[in-house]
Design a protein around this motif. Structure first.
Motif, PDB file in Angstrom:
ATOM      1  N   UNK A  91       0.860  -1.181   0.000  1.00 59.59           N
ATOM      2  CA  UNK A  91       0.000   0.000   0.000  1.00 59.59           C
ATOM      3  C   UNK A  91       0.899   1.235   0.000  1.00 59.59           C
ATOM      4  N   UNK A  92       0.810   2.104  -1.018  1.00 56.73           N
ATOM      5  CA  UNK A  92       1.724   3.239  -1.109  1.00 56.73           C
ATOM      6  C   UNK A  92       1.623   4.215   0.060  1.00 56.73           C
ATOM      7  N   UNK A  93       0.423   4.460   0.583  1.00 54.18           N
ATOM      8  CA  UNK A  93       0.248   5.399   1.699  1.00 54.18           C
ATOM      9  C   UNK A  93       0.909   4.828   2.955  1.00 54.18           C
ATOM     10  N   UNK A  94       0.624   3.557   3.217  1.00 55.67           N
ATOM     11  CA  UNK A  94       1.199   2.894   4.389  1.00 55.67           C
ATOM     12  C   UNK A  94       2.722   2.844   4.287  1.00 55.67           C
ATOM     13  N   UNK A  95       3.234   2.550   3.084  1.00 53.68           N
ATOM     14  CA  UNK A  95       4.683   2.468   2.893  1.00 53.68           C
ATOM     15  C   UNK A  95       5.340   3.839   3.043  1.00 53.68           C
ATOM     16  N   UNK A  96       4.665   4.903   2.592  1.00 56.99           N
ATOM     17  CA  UNK A  96       5.179   6.261   2.769  1.00 56.99           C
ATOM     18  C   UNK A  96       5.328   6.601   4.248  1.00 56.99           C
ATOM     19  N   UNK A  97       4.337   6.196   5.048  1.00 58.98           N
ATOM     20  CA  UNK A  97       4.405   6.412   6.499  1.00 58.98           C
ATOM     21  C   UNK A  97       5.555   5.609   7.105  1.00 58.98           C
ATOM     22  N   UNK A  98       5.745   4.371   6.608  1.00 58.77           N
ATOM     23  CA  UNK A  98       6.853   3.533   7.089  1.00 58.77           C
ATOM     24  C   UNK A  98       8.196   4.204   6.808  1.00 58.77           C
ATOM     25  N   UNK A  99       8.364   4.738   5.592  1.00 55.51           N
ATOM     26  CA  UNK A  99       9.632   5.394   5.227  1.00 55.51           C
ATOM     27  C   UNK A  99       9.876   6.642   6.064  1.00 55.51           C
ATOM     28  N   UNK A 100       8.813   7.406   6.379  1.00 58.97           N
ATOM     29  CA  UNK A 100       8.962   8.592   7.232  1.00 58.97           C
ATOM     30  C   UNK A 100       9.439   8.194   8.626  1.00 58.97           C
ATOM     31  N   UNK A 101       8.837   7.141   9.189  1.00 59.19           N
ATOM     32  CA  UNK A 101       9.259   6.693  10.523  1.00 59.19           C
ATOM     33  C   UNK A 101      10.672   6.111  10.473  1.00 59.19           C
ATOM     34  N   UNK A 102      11.021   5.555   9.342  1.00 58.43           N
ATOM     35  CA  UNK A 102      12.356   4.956   9.172  1.00 58.43           C
ATOM     36  C   UNK A 102      13.445   6.037   9.151  1.00 58.43           C
ATOM     37  N   UNK A 103      13.117   7.234   8.642  1.00 62.06           N
ATOM     38  CA  UNK A 103      14.095   8.324   8.587  1.00 62.06           C
ATOM     39  C   UNK A 103      14.622   8.662   9.978  1.00 62.06           C
ATOM     40  N   UNK A 104      13.747   8.636  10.969  1.00 61.91           N
ATOM     41  CA  UNK A 104      14.146   8.929  12.348  1.00 61.91           C
ATOM     42  C   UNK A 104      15.135   7.876  12.842  1.00 61.91           C
ATOM     43  N   UNK A 105      14.843   6.603  12.551  1.00 59.24           N
ATOM     44  CA  UNK A 105      15.718   5.505  12.966  1.00 59.24           C
ATOM     45  C   UNK A 105      17.085   5.639  12.308  1.00 59.24           C
ATOM     46  N   UNK A 106      17.111   5.977  11.025  1.00 57.89           N
ATOM     47  CA  UNK A 106      18.373   6.121  10.290  1.00 57.89           C
ATOM     48  C   UNK A 106      19.194   7.267  10.871  1.00 57.89           C
ATOM     49  N   UNK A 107      18.547   8.388  11.202  1.00 57.92           N
ATOM     50  CA  UNK A 107      19.261   9.520  11.800  1.00 57.92           C
ATOM     51  C   UNK A 107      19.885   9.131  13.133  1.00 57.92           C
ATOM     52  N   UNK A 108      19.147   8.369  13.949  1.00 58.25           N
ATOM     53  CA  UNK A 108      19.678   7.906  15.234  1.00 58.25           C
ATOM     54  C   UNK A 108      20.879   6.985  15.020  1.00 58.25           C
ATOM     55  N   UNK A 109      20.791   6.087  14.033  1.00 61.77           N
ATOM     56  CA  UNK A 109      21.895   5.168  13.749  1.00 61.77           C
ATOM     57  C   UNK A 109      23.125   5.931  13.271  1.00 61.77           C
ATOM     58  N   UNK A 110      22.924   6.942  12.427  1.00 57.53           N
ATOM     59  CA  UNK A 110      24.058   7.728  11.948  1.00 57.53           C
ATOM     60  C   UNK A 110      24.720   8.497  13.089  1.00 57.53           C
ATOM     61  N   UNK A 111      23.916   9.037  14.011  1.00 59.90           N
ATOM     62  CA  UNK A 111      24.476   9.731  15.179  1.00 59.90           C
ATOM     63  C   UNK A 111      25.289   8.763  16.026  1.00 59.90           C
TER      64      UNK A 111
END
Length: 195
Positions: free
Chosen positions: A162-182
């Motif tokens: 589902x494109x809407x659901x996947x878009x929300x998943x990618x947005x939440x994933x951005x936060x996780x990626x930023x934490x991992x990079x820090x």
């Protein structure tokens, strides 16, 4: 006994005539081959003209977007000429593009960095089937290899997306990626302070 000695000498002559060519396997970014490391020294050891190789490679990959990783096989002959075989971009590149992610998961078995559908897997497998090493491999086996590569970088393969659901998943994933990079940056700084 003398007959055996004559056969051994004949065998040596045949064996000496066999010339094995060197094969260099490398992943070179499209349009970005340069004479510097890591490519330049490898080619220089084999006696190739590095500047002409880079010019040839960049000309042959001009139709690709710059920076796309291309697996290459460079077969070096004894007279310092070469055969260059350029394959399609790497499977991981296609998977990350299809999932819309920049990097894979840090802990592939425990986290999901993106999702793709079975149709994506099939399309990637069709493209990779054109590469010389996989031309005789059945498409089903290539699909299994693509799914294995997807799991190894933390991409989940699903039937429908589902494109809407996947878009929300990618947005939440951005936060996780930023934490991992820090976290990675902090580890690097701590390592530098210890030295």
């Amino acid at each position: 006994m003398p007959k055996a000695g004559g056969k051994v000498k004949a065998m040596r002559k045949v064996v000496e005539k066999v010339i094995h060519s060197n094969v260099i396997r490398a992943i070179i970014p499209a349009g970005m081959a340069v004479a510097g490391p890591p490519l330049g020294p490898v080619l220089g050891q084999r006696g190739l003209n590095i500047a002409s190789f880079c010019k040839d490679f960049n000309a042959r990959t001009a139709h690709y977007k710059d920076g796309i990783p291309l697996p290459c096989r460079i077969q070096v002959r004894g007279d310092r000429t070469y055969d260059l075989t350029i394959h399609h971009p790497t499977t991981t590149f296609f998977l990350k593009q299809a999932a819309g992610v920049q990097r894979g998961a840090m802990k592939p078995g425990n986290e999901i960095c993106g999702k793709i559908t079975l149709k994506h897997v099939y399309e990637i497998a069709k493209i990779k089937a054109e590469d010389p090493p996989l031309q005789l491999t059945p498409l089903k086996r290539i699909c299994e290899m693509v799914i294995g590569s997807a799991h190894s970088i933390g991409i989940e393969v699903v039937r429908d997306l589902d494109p809407v659901e996947y878009g929300e998943f990618l947005e939440s994933r951005k936060v996780v990626v930023e934490e991992q990079l820090k976290e990675l940056e902090e580890k690097k700084e701590a390592k530098l302070l210890r030295k």
